[in-house]
Design an enzyme around this catalytic site. Structure first.
Site, short mmCIF file in Angstrom:
data_model
loop_
_atom_site.label_atom_id
_atom_site.label_comp_id
_atom_site.label_asym_id
_atom_site.label_seq_id
_atom_site.Cartn_x
_atom_site.Cartn_y
_atom_site.Cartn_z
N GLU A 117 38.79 -7.08 38.26
CA GLU A 117 39.61 -6.10 37.51
C GLU A 117 38.64 -5.01 37.06
O GLU A 117 37.86 -5.23 36.13
CB GLU A 117 40.27 -6.77 36.31
CG GLU A 117 41.32 -7.81 36.67
CD GLU A 117 42.58 -7.23 37.27
OE1 GLU A 117 42.71 -5.99 37.34
OE2 GLU A 117 43.45 -8.01 37.68
N CYS A 171 41.03 0.31 30.37
CA CYS A 171 40.89 0.56 31.81
C CYS A 171 42.04 1.43 32.29
O CYS A 171 41.89 2.17 33.25
CB CYS A 171 40.86 -0.76 32.55
SG CYS A 171 42.16 -1.86 32.02
P1 NAD Z 1 30.36 -4.20 32.53
O1 NAD Z 1 30.57 -4.22 34.01
O2 NAD Z 1 29.15 -3.56 32.00
O3 NAD Z 1 30.35 -5.71 31.95
C1 NAD Z 1 31.44 -6.57 32.10
C2 NAD Z 1 30.96 -8.01 31.95
O4 NAD Z 1 30.08 -8.33 33.02
C3 NAD Z 1 30.17 -8.28 30.67
O5 NAD Z 1 30.55 -9.55 30.18
C4 NAD Z 1 28.73 -8.31 31.16
O6 NAD Z 1 27.87 -9.09 30.38
C5 NAD Z 1 28.88 -8.92 32.54
N1 NAD Z 1 27.82 -8.60 33.49
C6 NAD Z 1 27.01 -7.52 33.53
N2 NAD Z 1 26.18 -7.60 34.60
C7 NAD Z 1 26.48 -8.74 35.24
C8 NAD Z 1 26.00 -9.37 36.42
N3 NAD Z 1 25.04 -8.83 37.16
N4 NAD Z 1 26.56 -10.54 36.81
C9 NAD Z 1 27.56 -11.10 36.09
N5 NAD Z 1 28.06 -10.56 34.95
C10 NAD Z 1 27.54 -9.39 34.54
O7 NAD Z 1 31.67 -3.55 31.93
P2 NAD Z 1 31.98 -3.22 30.42
O8 NAD Z 1 31.23 -2.01 30.02
O9 NAD Z 1 31.88 -4.45 29.60
O10 NAD Z 1 33.54 -2.87 30.51
C11 NAD Z 1 34.04 -1.61 30.80
C12 NAD Z 1 34.64 -1.58 32.18
O11 NAD Z 1 35.63 -2.60 32.33
C13 NAD Z 1 35.35 -0.27 32.47
O12 NAD Z 1 35.01 0.18 33.74
C14 NAD Z 1 36.83 -0.67 32.41
O13 NAD Z 1 37.69 0.17 33.14
C15 NAD Z 1 36.78 -2.06 32.96
N6 NAD Z 1 37.97 -2.82 32.59
C16 NAD Z 1 38.90 -3.10 33.54
C17 NAD Z 1 40.06 -3.79 33.22
C18 NAD Z 1 41.12 -4.08 34.25
O14 NAD Z 1 42.01 -4.84 33.96
N7 NAD Z 1 41.05 -3.51 35.45
C19 NAD Z 1 40.25 -4.21 31.90
C20 NAD Z 1 39.28 -3.93 30.96
C21 NAD Z 1 38.14 -3.23 31.31
#
Ligand code: NAD
Length: 536
Positions: free
Chosen positions: A243, A277
Site C-alpha cells: 500500500e 496517502c
Molecule cells: P516509509 O516507507 O518511510 O516507512 C514505512 C514503514 O517501513 C516504516 O515502518 C519503516 O520503519 C519501514 N521500513 C523502512 N525501510 C524499510 C526496509 N528497508 N525494510 C522494511 N521496512 C522498512 O513510509 P512512511 O514515511 O512511514 O509513510 C509515508 C508513506 O506511506 C507515504 O508515501 C504514504 O502515501 C504511504 N501510505 C500509503 C497508504 C496506502 O494505503 N496506500 C496508507 C498510509 C500511508
C-alpha cells in the site's frame, strides 16, 4: 524531532510529540535475532490458532472492540500525541473506522471464507466435482507507516486473525507507543500469548522482519521502501501486499456544488496535515469556476485553527517529522519558482494560530500552515512527486477529456474524486480514471469503509486490504477435487495409442468447446478408448 535512535539509547526508541517536542514514551527495539524469534514463535501459535472456530475468533475481535471503546479518549490522546493529528480526527479517522472494520470482519469472515463449490462444466458429467476452501497463510508480517498508526495495522491484524493467521507487527519508528497499544489490546482481549506480537525499530527492524520470512507481508509506506521490500521478499518468495503513496486528483466540473467541493477540497487536502496517502494533492477545476472555487477554499482555510492536536478546536496539527516538513517546504518553494501563486499560507514561519501554542516560549518547528496554490500545471515537479503535507495546488481544465488526461498523468493511482451534479458524467469520468478508488462528490474517506477494497493502481501499490478482496489476501485457496465414479481409468492415462490420440482430438475439438451436444458425439470414441484401457 520525533522518535530518534541515539548512541546512548541504541536499543531504545524515544517517541516525541511533534507539536511540543516532549517525550511521549520509549520502547525497547528488537535486534534481528529477536525478530526472527518472534516470527518462529508466531508460527507455533499459528498452528494452534488455525484450528480455532470462527466463533472463537469473532469473540476475540469483538472483545478487542470493547476494550477500545472503554478507553476511546485515552487511545485518541495517544494517537494525537505521537502523530500530531487532532484528537477529534484520531477518533473520526482512526478509531471509528477500525471499530467498524472489526465488527464487519468478525461477523462476516465465516461466511466470506465458507468453502465454495466451483462449477467445472462438462467435467461434472464425468462424475467430478470441485470445491475451494480457504486456508490461512501462517504468520502475517505487518509493516505500517506512521500516518494512520492505529487503524491500518490494527485493521490488518484483525482481518489476519479472523482468517486464522498469527501476526507480527513492526510499527513505524515514529509511532511505537500506538503500536504497543495494539499489542496490549489483543493481550487484554484474551488472545493466546504471542498471537499478535509487536517488534520495535526503524527500517532495519522492518528489513529483519522481511528477512525472517513470514508467510505473508502487508506493507504500508513509500514507493521507495515498497520497492526495497518487494526485492527482499522475493528472496523467500514471500507474497506481499504493498500500500504505497499517492498524488490524488480531484476534478471539479463547472456544474458541481462549489460550496461542497470547496469543503471537500479543504478536508481532503488538510486533514492529518495532508499526511494521508489519499490526500487531495492535485485539484483540477473547470476554468469557468476556478476563481469562485479558489475564493471559497481560501475563505474556509483561513477559518481553520492550527496547533497542538490535543485542543478540540484545532483542525490542523503539525507535520509528523522534520523529514516531512522539509519535503513540504521544498515542494512549496518549487511551486513558487515554477511560477505558481501562493494564495494562502506557504510559509512555515507563520505563527501557530492556536493562542496557547503561540504563547509557548519554545517554538516547535514542525508546523506548516495549510497552503493554497493556484496556477499549478502538471509539468511542475511538485505536481508529480508525493508531497504528503498541507498543500492544495489548483490547476484548470477546459474539457472533460482534458480533465481525465490531467488526472491520469501521474505515476500514482490510489484514489481520485469527481465533483459534478451530473451523475452519469460523474460515473463516466470515474471509470476512466486510473485509480484504485474513485469517489463522486466525495473525497478521501473510503479507507474508512472496511467492506470496500482498498489499494492502488500503478505505483500506488499491489494487492488489496479491506473488503473481501483484502480478506482473500490473507488466505490461500485450496482446491479439493473429487471423482465420484472411481470405477474406470481415465481416457487420458497411459499407455498412449492411436485410439488414445484420436480420443484426445475429440477432447480438443468437442469436449473443450464447452458444448454438451458436440461432446456427446465423441462418446463412441471415448467408449472405444475405455475398452482398450480395460483390456490391458
Ligand atoms: P516509509 O516507507 O518511510 O516507512 C514505512 C514503514 O517501513 C516504516 O515502518 C519503516 O520503519 C519501514 N521500513 C523502512 N525501510 C524499510 C526496509 N528497508 N525494510 C522494511 N521496512 C522498512 O513510509 P512512511 O514515511 O512511514 O509513510 C509515508 C508513506 O506511506 C507515504 O508515501 C504514504 O502515501 C504511504 N501510505 C500509503 C497508504 C496506502 O494505503 N496506500 C496508507 C498510509 C500511508
Amino acid at each position: 524531532m520525533s522518535a530518534v535512535l541515539t548512541a546512548e539509547t541504541a536499543d531504545e526508541l524515544i517517541s516525541t510529540n511533534p507539536a511540543t517536542g516532549e517525550e511521549v514514551g520509549r520502547v525497547v527495539t528488537a535486534a534481528p535475532e529477536d525478530v526472527q524469534a518472534a516470527v518462529e514463535g508466531s508460527r507455533e501459535i499459528f498452528h494452534k490458532w488455525k484450528t480455532t472456530s470462527f466463533a472463537e475468533r469473532k469473540a476475540l475481535v469483538m472483545r478487542a472492540r470493547e476494550i477500545i471503546l472503554a478507553d476511546i479518549d485515552g487511545i485518541a490522546k495517544l494517537i494525537s500525541a505521537e502523530s500530531g493529528k487532532p484528537f477529534g480526527e484520531a477518533i473520526s479517522m482512526e478509531i471509528a473506522p477500525v471499530l467498524d472494520l472489526m465488527q464487519w470482519v468478525a461477523r462476516g469472515a465465516e461466511k466470506m471464507l465458507r468453502p465454495k463449490r466451483v462449477g467445472i462444466g462438462l467435467y461434472g458429467l464425468l462424475g467430478r466435482s470441485s470445491k475451494k476452501i480457504y486456508k490461512p497463510y501462517g504468520v502475517v508480517g505487518i509493516i505500517p507507516a506512521w500516518n494512520y498508526p492505529f487503524s491500518i495495522p490494527l485493521g490488518e491484524a484483525a482481518m489476519a486473525v479472523m482468517a486464522g493467521n498469527s501476526v507480527v507487527i513492526k510499527p513505524s519508528e515514529l509511532t511505537p507507543l500506538v503500536g504497543e497499544k495494539i499489542g496490549e489490546i489483543f493481550e487484554t482481549s484474551g488472545a493466546p500469548d504471542g498471537l499478535v506480537q509487536i517488534v520495535h525499530g526503524a527500517g532495519e527492524t522492518g528489513a529483519a522482519l522481511v528477512d525472517a520470512a513470514p508467510d505473508k507481508l502487508m506493507f504500508t509506506g513509500s514507493v521507495a521502501t515498497g520497492k526495497k521490500i518487494a526485492k527482499a521478499a522475493a528472496e523467500n518468495l514471500t507474497p506481499t501486499v504493498l500500500e504505497l503513496g499517492g498524488k490524488d486528483p480531484m476534478i471539479v466540473f463547472e456544474d458541481a456544488n462549489l460550496e461542497l467541493a470547496a469543503g471537500g477540497a479543504v478536508w481532503g487536502a488538510f486533514c492529518n496535515a495532508g499526511q494521508s496517502c489519499s490526500s487531495v494533492e492535485r485539484l483540477y477545476v473547470h476554468e469557468s469556476v476556478a476563481d469562485e472555487l479558489t475564493r471559497l477554499i481560501v475563505e474556509k482555510t483561513r477559518a481553520l485553527k492550527q496547533g497542538s492536536g490535543d485542543h478540540e478546536d484545532v483542525s490542523i496539527g503539525p507535520m509528523s517529522s522534520e523529514r516531512q516538513l522539509k519535503i513540504v517546504e521544498d515542494h512549496v518553494a518549487a511551486f513558487r519558482e515554477a511560477g505558481a501563486k501562493i494564495e494562502f499560507g506557504g510559509n512555515a514561519d507563520i505563527p501557530v494560530r492556536h493562542a496557547e501554542d503561540a504563547d509557548k516560549s519554545v517554538r516547535v518547528p514542525l508546523f506548516f500552515p495549510p497552503t493554497v496554490i493556484t496556477g499549478a500545471t502538471n509539468d511542475m515537479r511538485s505536481m508529480r512527486e508525493e508531497t504528503f503535507g498541507p498543500t492544495l495546488p489548483i490547476a484548470t481544465f477546459k474539457t472533460e477529456e482534458e480533465a481525465i488526461a490531467l488526472a491520469n498523468d501521474s505515476e500514482f493511482g490510489l484514489t481520485a474524486s469527481v465533483w459534478t451534479r451530473d451523475y452519469a458524467k460523474g460515473r463516466r469520468v470515474a471509470e476512466q480514471i486510473e485509480a484504485g478508488s474513485v469517489c463522486i462528490n466525495e473525497v478521501l474517506y473510503t479507507h474508512g469503509i472496511g467492506q470496500t477494497p482498498w489499494g492502488g493502481f500503478k505505483n500506488s501499490g499491489r494487492g488489496r486490504t479491506h473488503g473481501i478482496e483484502g480478506l482473500m489476501e490473507l488466505v490461500q485457496p485450496q482446491h479439493i477435487h473429487t471423482n465420484r465414479i472411481a470405477l474406470l481409468p481415465n481416457a487420458w492415462w497411459m499407455p498412449y495409442t492411436p485410439t488414445a490420440v484420436e480420443t484426445f482430438r475429440g477432447f480438443a475439438t468437442k469436449f473443450a468447446s464447452g458444448s454438451l451436444l458436440k461432446t456427446t458425439t465423441m462418446m463412441p470414441q471415448l467408449l472405444k478408448r475405455l475398452k482398450e484401457l480395460l483390456k490391458r
